[in-house]
Motif scaffolding. Sequence first.
Motif, PDB file in Angstrom:
ATOM      1  N   LEU A  61       0.821  -1.209   0.000  1.00  0.00           N
ATOM      2  CA  LEU A  61       0.000   0.000   0.000  1.00  0.00           C
ATOM      3  C   LEU A  61       0.854   1.257   0.000  1.00  0.00           C
ATOM      4  O   LEU A  61       0.443   2.289  -0.546  1.00  0.00           O
ATOM      5  N   SER A  62       2.029   1.204   0.633  1.00  0.00           N
ATOM      6  CA  SER A  62       2.872   2.391   0.704  1.00  0.00           C
ATOM      7  C   SER A  62       3.375   2.840  -0.658  1.00  0.00           C
ATOM      8  O   SER A  62       3.838   3.966  -0.808  1.00  0.00           O
ATOM      9  N   PHE A  63       3.269   1.966  -1.659  1.00  0.00           N
ATOM     10  CA  PHE A  63       3.694   2.327  -3.017  1.00  0.00           C
ATOM     11  C   PHE A  63       2.512   2.691  -3.907  1.00  0.00           C
ATOM     12  O   PHE A  63       2.679   2.866  -5.110  1.00  0.00           O
ATOM     13  N   THR A  64       1.320   2.793  -3.317  1.00  0.00           N
ATOM     14  CA  THR A  64       0.123   3.083  -4.099  1.00  0.00           C
ATOM     15  C   THR A  64      -0.583   4.316  -3.551  1.00  0.00           C
ATOM     16  O   THR A  64      -0.222   4.839  -2.496  1.00  0.00           O
ATOM     17  N   GLY A  65      -1.603   4.745  -4.277  1.00  0.00           N
ATOM     18  CA  GLY A  65      -2.429   5.865  -3.830  1.00  0.00           C
ATOM     19  C   GLY A  65      -3.724   5.392  -3.218  1.00  0.00           C
ATOM     20  O   GLY A  65      -4.726   6.105  -3.285  1.00  0.00           O
ATOM     21  N   GLU A  66      -3.727   4.241  -2.591  1.00  0.00           N
ATOM     22  CA  GLU A  66      -4.934   3.640  -2.006  1.00  0.00           C
ATOM     23  C   GLU A  66      -5.560   4.574  -0.984  1.00  0.00           C
ATOM     24  O   GLU A  66      -4.877   5.201  -0.168  1.00  0.00           O
ATOM     25  N   SER A  67      -6.900   4.659  -1.012  1.00  0.00           N
ATOM     26  CA  SER A  67      -7.638   5.449  -0.026  1.00  0.00           C
ATOM     27  C   SER A  67      -8.532   4.520   0.772  1.00  0.00           C
ATOM     28  O   SER A  67      -8.680   3.333   0.458  1.00  0.00           O
ATOM     29  N   ILE A  68      -9.162   5.057   1.819  1.00  0.00           N
ATOM     30  CA  ILE A  68     -10.015   4.246   2.672  1.00  0.00           C
ATOM     31  C   ILE A  68     -11.256   3.766   1.934  1.00  0.00           C
ATOM     32  O   ILE A  68     -11.884   2.780   2.318  1.00  0.00           O
ATOM     33  N   THR A  69     -11.616   4.446   0.856  1.00  0.00           N
ATOM     34  CA  THR A  69     -12.776   4.040   0.060  1.00  0.00           C
ATOM     35  C   THR A  69     -12.449   2.945  -0.935  1.00  0.00           C
ATOM     36  O   THR A  69     -13.344   2.415  -1.576  1.00  0.00           O
ATOM     37  N   GLY A  70     -11.156   2.620  -1.068  1.00  0.00           N
ATOM     38  CA  GLY A  70     -10.752   1.603  -2.036  1.00  0.00           C
ATOM     39  C   GLY A  70     -10.434   2.174  -3.395  1.00  0.00           C
ATOM     40  O   GLY A  70     -10.040   1.441  -4.300  1.00  0.00           O
ATOM     41  N   ALA A  71     -10.588   3.476  -3.551  1.00  0.00           N
ATOM     42  CA  ALA A  71     -10.305   4.114  -4.841  1.00  0.00           C
ATOM     43  C   ALA A  71      -8.865   4.609  -4.864  1.00  0.00           C
ATOM     44  O   ALA A  71      -8.200   4.739  -3.840  1.00  0.00           O
ATOM     45  N   GLY A  72      -8.397   4.925  -6.058  1.00  0.00           N
ATOM     46  CA  GLY A  72      -7.077   5.516  -6.226  1.00  0.00           C
ATOM     47  C   GLY A  72      -5.936   4.593  -5.886  1.00  0.00           C
ATOM     48  O   GLY A  72      -4.928   5.036  -5.333  1.00  0.00           O
ATOM     49  N   GLY A  73      -6.080   3.329  -6.210  1.00  0.00           N
ATOM     50  CA  GLY A  73      -5.041   2.366  -5.859  1.00  0.00           C
ATOM     51  C   GLY A  73      -3.954   2.233  -6.893  1.00  0.00           C
ATOM     52  O   GLY A  73      -3.303   1.180  -6.965  1.00  0.00           O
TER      53      GLY A  73
END
Length: 316
Positions: A61-73
């Motif tokens: 996850l630290s290499f992604t743009g993951e959000s709490i909604t599951g979007a932007g991964g």
Amino acid sequence: MSSATLGVRTGRARTGTAAPERDVAAARRSRDTRIGWAFVAPFGVLFAMFLLWPLLHGLWLSFTGESITGAGGAFLGLDNYAEALSDPIMWRAMLNTVWFTVLSTVPLVLVGLVMALLVFQGLPGQWLWRLSFFMPFLLASTVAAQFWIWMYNPQLGLVNALLGVVGIEGQAWLQDTRFAMAAVVVETLWWTVGFNFLLYLTALQNIPEQQYEASALDGAGRWRQLWAITLPQLGPTTVLIVLLQVLASLKVFDQIYIMTQGGPGGVTRPVVQHIFESGFTGYRFGYASAIAYVFFAVIVIIAVAQLRFTTRRDHA
């Protein structure tokens, strides 16, 4: 029958006997291995589910743009780490955490040692002292924090009431930038020093009594015995307590979040709170994971440096 023929037959008989014995031993080892893995399997499953998998998933996850909604991964590479290392709020929270660790570790070690020495010297009512010193450690962090919030209350708190008795002006301890961190340190000292006290008391009880008797015959008094016997014997326990205390203080979150919410003005805001707020308030799981791994690297560096320092001192 010749001796050579007898030797050949004897060797064959021994070989024929040794082979089944090796097979039996191998089968026993194989069975023991299977039994051992069966006992380890439940822990292995729990370890993989609740530690290994979250560790690896958080790293991803630290290499992604993951959000709490599951979007932007989407994969961002090292962007989160670059942002974290250039974030002044993160560094201020890191400094607050280190400052809290420095302020809390020294008194927690010294006060725990003094409490253990007092009990070990044979104060009247041993069970009462041990219970009183250790009982706060059994409280939940929320209970201990709420208790001291009432104690620090500017209008009705016991701290200001006691200061008023001796003519000292009371303060808004948790709302003043000058005193907020120290107030949390005092609460942490009262709450957790019982664990260090128990470790020191156990170590004191394991010191051979013959050493004190021999030193007394040589004319050594209490203070000489303390400096020449007790404190050197407590060296390994002190190293353990300091290491555990530093690691625990670096992870501080509960009492600060409950008592000050990181304020006033962010002077008590630890890095764990910054991680929490970045992930669950700012909805940026990827960025929060990157901060967490930066903090993890800092903890590893501090732990390794402390271990090397204590190892060199022991060799010296």
